[in-house]
Design a protein around this motif. Structure first.
Motif, PDB file in Angstrom:
ATOM      1  N   LEU A  32       0.569  -0.902  -0.389  1.00  0.00           N
ATOM      2  CA  LEU A  32      -0.451   0.135   0.240  1.00  0.00           C
ATOM      3  C   LEU A  32       0.890   1.050  -0.336  1.00  0.00           C
ATOM      4  O   LEU A  32       0.421   1.883  -0.892  1.00  0.00           O
ATOM      5  CB  LEU A  32      -0.807  -0.106   1.336  1.00  0.00           C
ATOM      6  N   ASP A  33       1.825   1.430   0.624  1.00  0.00           N
ATOM      7  CA  ASP A  33       2.572   2.058   0.972  1.00  0.00           C
ATOM      8  C   ASP A  33       3.744   2.754  -0.522  1.00  0.00           C
ATOM      9  O   ASP A  33       3.961   4.253  -0.562  1.00  0.00           O
ATOM     10  CB  ASP A  33       3.988   1.648   1.864  1.00  0.00           C
ATOM     11  N   LEU A  34       3.567   1.249  -1.618  1.00  0.00           N
ATOM     12  CA  LEU A  34       4.113   2.172  -2.266  1.00  0.00           C
ATOM     13  C   LEU A  34       3.252   2.974  -3.573  1.00  0.00           C
ATOM     14  O   LEU A  34       3.878   2.937  -4.849  1.00  0.00           O
ATOM     15  CB  LEU A  34       4.830   0.781  -3.280  1.00  0.00           C
ATOM     16  N   MET A  35       1.768   2.639  -3.307  1.00  0.00           N
ATOM     17  CA  MET A  35       1.132   3.284  -4.027  1.00  0.00           C
ATOM     18  C   MET A  35       0.772   5.097  -4.693  1.00  0.00           C
ATOM     19  O   MET A  35       0.639   5.451  -3.199  1.00  0.00           O
ATOM     20  CB  MET A  35      -0.937   2.943  -3.759  1.00  0.00           C
ATOM     21  N   SER A  36       0.831   5.313  -5.080  1.00  0.00           N
ATOM     22  CA  SER A  36      -0.139   6.899  -5.703  1.00  0.00           C
ATOM     23  C   SER A  36      -1.745   7.331  -5.195  1.00  0.00           C
ATOM     24  O   SER A  36      -1.306   8.101  -4.532  1.00  0.00           O
ATOM     25  CB  SER A  36       0.902   6.887  -6.737  1.00  0.00           C
ATOM     26  N   GLU A  37      -2.347   6.213  -5.624  1.00  0.00           N
ATOM     27  CA  GLU A  37      -3.324   6.717  -5.203  1.00  0.00           C
ATOM     28  C   GLU A  37      -4.316   4.761  -4.783  1.00  0.00           C
ATOM     29  O   GLU A  37      -3.878   3.835  -5.303  1.00  0.00           O
ATOM     30  CB  GLU A  37      -4.169   7.425  -6.151  1.00  0.00           C
ATOM     31  N   ASP A  38      -4.925   5.187  -3.509  1.00  0.00           N
ATOM     32  CA  ASP A  38      -5.865   3.932  -3.131  1.00  0.00           C
ATOM     33  C   ASP A  38      -6.793   4.014  -2.891  1.00  0.00           C
ATOM     34  O   ASP A  38      -7.860   4.220  -2.523  1.00  0.00           O
ATOM     35  CB  ASP A  38      -5.531   3.559  -2.362  1.00  0.00           C
ATOM     36  N   ILE A  39      -7.979   3.646  -4.484  1.00  0.00           N
ATOM     37  CA  ILE A  39      -9.139   3.694  -5.060  1.00  0.00           C
ATOM     38  C   ILE A  39     -10.194   2.719  -4.196  1.00  0.00           C
ATOM     39  O   ILE A  39      -9.811   1.734  -4.444  1.00  0.00           O
ATOM     40  CB  ILE A  39      -9.638   3.857  -5.793  1.00  0.00           C
ATOM     41  N   GLY A  46     -11.667   7.704  -2.677  1.00  0.00           N
ATOM     42  CA  GLY A  46      -9.917   6.826  -2.333  1.00  0.00           C
ATOM     43  C   GLY A  46     -10.023   8.146  -1.964  1.00  0.00           C
ATOM     44  O   GLY A  46      -9.969   9.208  -1.936  1.00  0.00           O
ATOM     45  N   THR A  47      -8.364   7.890  -2.506  1.00  0.00           N
ATOM     46  CA  THR A  47      -7.105   8.847  -1.147  1.00  0.00           C
ATOM     47  C   THR A  47      -7.081   9.846  -1.525  1.00  0.00           C
ATOM     48  O   THR A  47      -6.911  11.457  -1.147  1.00  0.00           O
ATOM     49  CB  THR A  47      -5.851   8.176  -0.819  1.00  0.00           C
ATOM     50  N   LYS A  48      -6.911  10.102  -3.428  1.00  0.00           N
ATOM     51  CA  LYS A  48      -6.894  11.729  -4.024  1.00  0.00           C
ATOM     52  C   LYS A  48      -8.237  11.752  -3.851  1.00  0.00           C
ATOM     53  O   LYS A  48      -8.309  13.269  -4.544  1.00  0.00           O
ATOM     54  CB  LYS A  48      -6.064  11.220  -5.200  1.00  0.00           C
TER      55      LYS A  48
END
Length: 317
Positions: A32-39, A46-48
C-alpha cells in the motif's frame, strides 16, 4: 494440500505492538505504501478524491451489519442516543455512488452494511480497514451486529461471540490464497466481550449470553436446514449435528463472524460480534415470528451497542 500458517514469506511490517501502543489501525499489506493512490472502489471513495482524515479521522466506533436499511436505522438511532445536533433525518449515505454497500456517520460512529456471507463482508472489511488507516484513526472498536439462528436457546436471546468457529467447530478461518490454504485465528477481543456483557445487565427485557458462534458458507445445507432446494441428509442427521455443535459450545449460527474475527485480529482492531437469535434451530428451520416481533428482536443488539458506546463516551452513569 496441508494448510499453512498465515502470512509467511512476506515483506517485514512494523511490529503489531507499535500499532496497539499507538492505537493506530494496522494494515497487513506493505504494498500500500508504494501506491500513489488507493481507490476504495466498493465505497466510491479514494485517497486522492476525498480527504479521508477530515471525513473520518474522529471515528472511534464502527458498527457493521448485513442490511443497508438496518444500518441506516442504527445510524439514526445512535444519532439520537448520543444527543447529536438535529434530528438525524439529513443523514446521507456516504457510499451513495455505489450500490454495493451503504455507510452512515453519526459523530464518532460509522454504520456500514456488509451484505450477506463471507465474500461480501470480506470485501467490505478490506476497504474499511484501509479507510480507517488512511484516515489516521486511532483507538477504533468495530462491532458486527446482526441476526442469527440459535442452538438450544430461546429466540430473542442476544449472543456475544467469544470465538468464531467453522462447521467443524474449529476456531479458525481457512482461505485459499494463490495456491495455498491459509489458516487464521478467529478469537475475538475477550475484554470487549466482557464489557458488552456487563452493559447488557443494565437492559431489561431480554437475555444476553456469551458463547461460540458457528460461521457457515451458506444459509441452507451448510447450516443443516431441511427446507432448501437441495437436502442430502435426514432430520435425525441434522439434529445429531446441531447437538454436537451445542456440546462444543456453539450457541448461534451466522455467515460472517469467522472472516470478521480473523481480519480484525490481524489488523489489531478491538472487535466483537453481537447477534440476536431469531429461532432455535433444534426446534425448526423457518423463521415464523411476526414482523413486529422480529423488528423488536433486531433492535436488541442495537440497544446494547448504544449503551456500550454511551458508556465509553461517558454519556451515561
Amino acid at each position: 494440500m496441508a494448510p499453512i500458517l498465515a502470512d509467511n514469506n512476506k515483506p517485514k511490517l512494523p511490529e503489531m505492538d507499535d500499532y496497539v501502543k499507538n492505537g493506530r489501525v494496522h494494515v497487513e499489506n506493505p504494498h500500500l505504501d508504494l501506491m500513489s493512490e488507493d481507490i476504495l472502489y466498493h465505497f466510491d471513495l479514494g485517497t486522492k478524491t476525498h480527504n479521508l482524515p477530515s471525513m473520518f479521522g474522529d471515528v472511534k466506533f464502527v458498527c457493521v451489519g448485513g442490511s443497508p436499511n438496518r444500518m441506516k436505522a442504527f445510524a439514526l438511532f445512535i444519532h439520537k442516543e448520543l444527543g447529536l445536533e438535529g434530528d438525524g433525518n439529513d443523514t446521507t449515505d456516504i457510499c451513495a455512488g455505489t450500490d454495493r454497500y451503504s455507510m452512515y456517520k453519526a459523530g464518532p460512529v460509522l454504520s456500514i452494511s456488509h451484505g450477506m456471507g463471507i465474500p461480501s463482508i470480506s470485501i467490505m472489511l478490506h476497504e474499511l480497514i484501509k479507510l480507517l488507516h488512511h484516515a489516521k484513526c486511532r483507538g477504533v472498536t468495530i462491532i458486527r451486529i446482526g441476526t442469527s439462528g440459535g442452538i438450544g436457546i430461546e429466540p430473542g436471546t442476544v449472543v456475544i461471540t467469544d470465538i468464531a468457529v467453522d462447521a467443524f467447530f474449529r476456531a479458525q478461518f481457512e482461505q485459499v490464497i494463490l495456491d495455498k490454504v491459509v489458516v487464521r485465528n478467529t478469537e475475538l477481543h475477550q475484554e470487549l466481550a466482557e464489557d458488552l456483557l456487563r452493559c447488557s445487565k443494565r437492559i431489561p427485557g431480554f437475555s444476553t449470553i456469551v458463547g461460540h458462534t458457528m460461521c457457515t458458507y451458506d444459509f441452507y445445507e451448510g447450516q443443516g436446514r431441511l427446507d432448501g432446494a437441495l437436502c442430502s441428509f435426514s432430520k435425525e442427521d441434522k439434529l445429531e449435528y446441531l447437538n454436537k455443535a451445542y456440546i462444543a459450545g456453539v450457541r448461534n449460527i451466522e455467515m460472517e463472524s469467522s472472516v470478521f474475527a480473523a481480519m480484525c485480529h490481524l489488523c489489531g482492531l478491538k472487535a466483537a460480534v453481537v447477534c440476536v437469535t431469531l429461532l432455535d434451530r433444534l426446534e425448526g428451520d423457518q423463521i415464523n415470528q411476526s414482523h413486529d416481533v422480529l423488528k423488536e428482536y433486531q433492535a436488541r443488539p442495537q440497544q446494547l451497542i448504544a449503551m456500550f458506546i454511551k458508556k465509553q463516551l461517558n454519556l451515561c452513569t
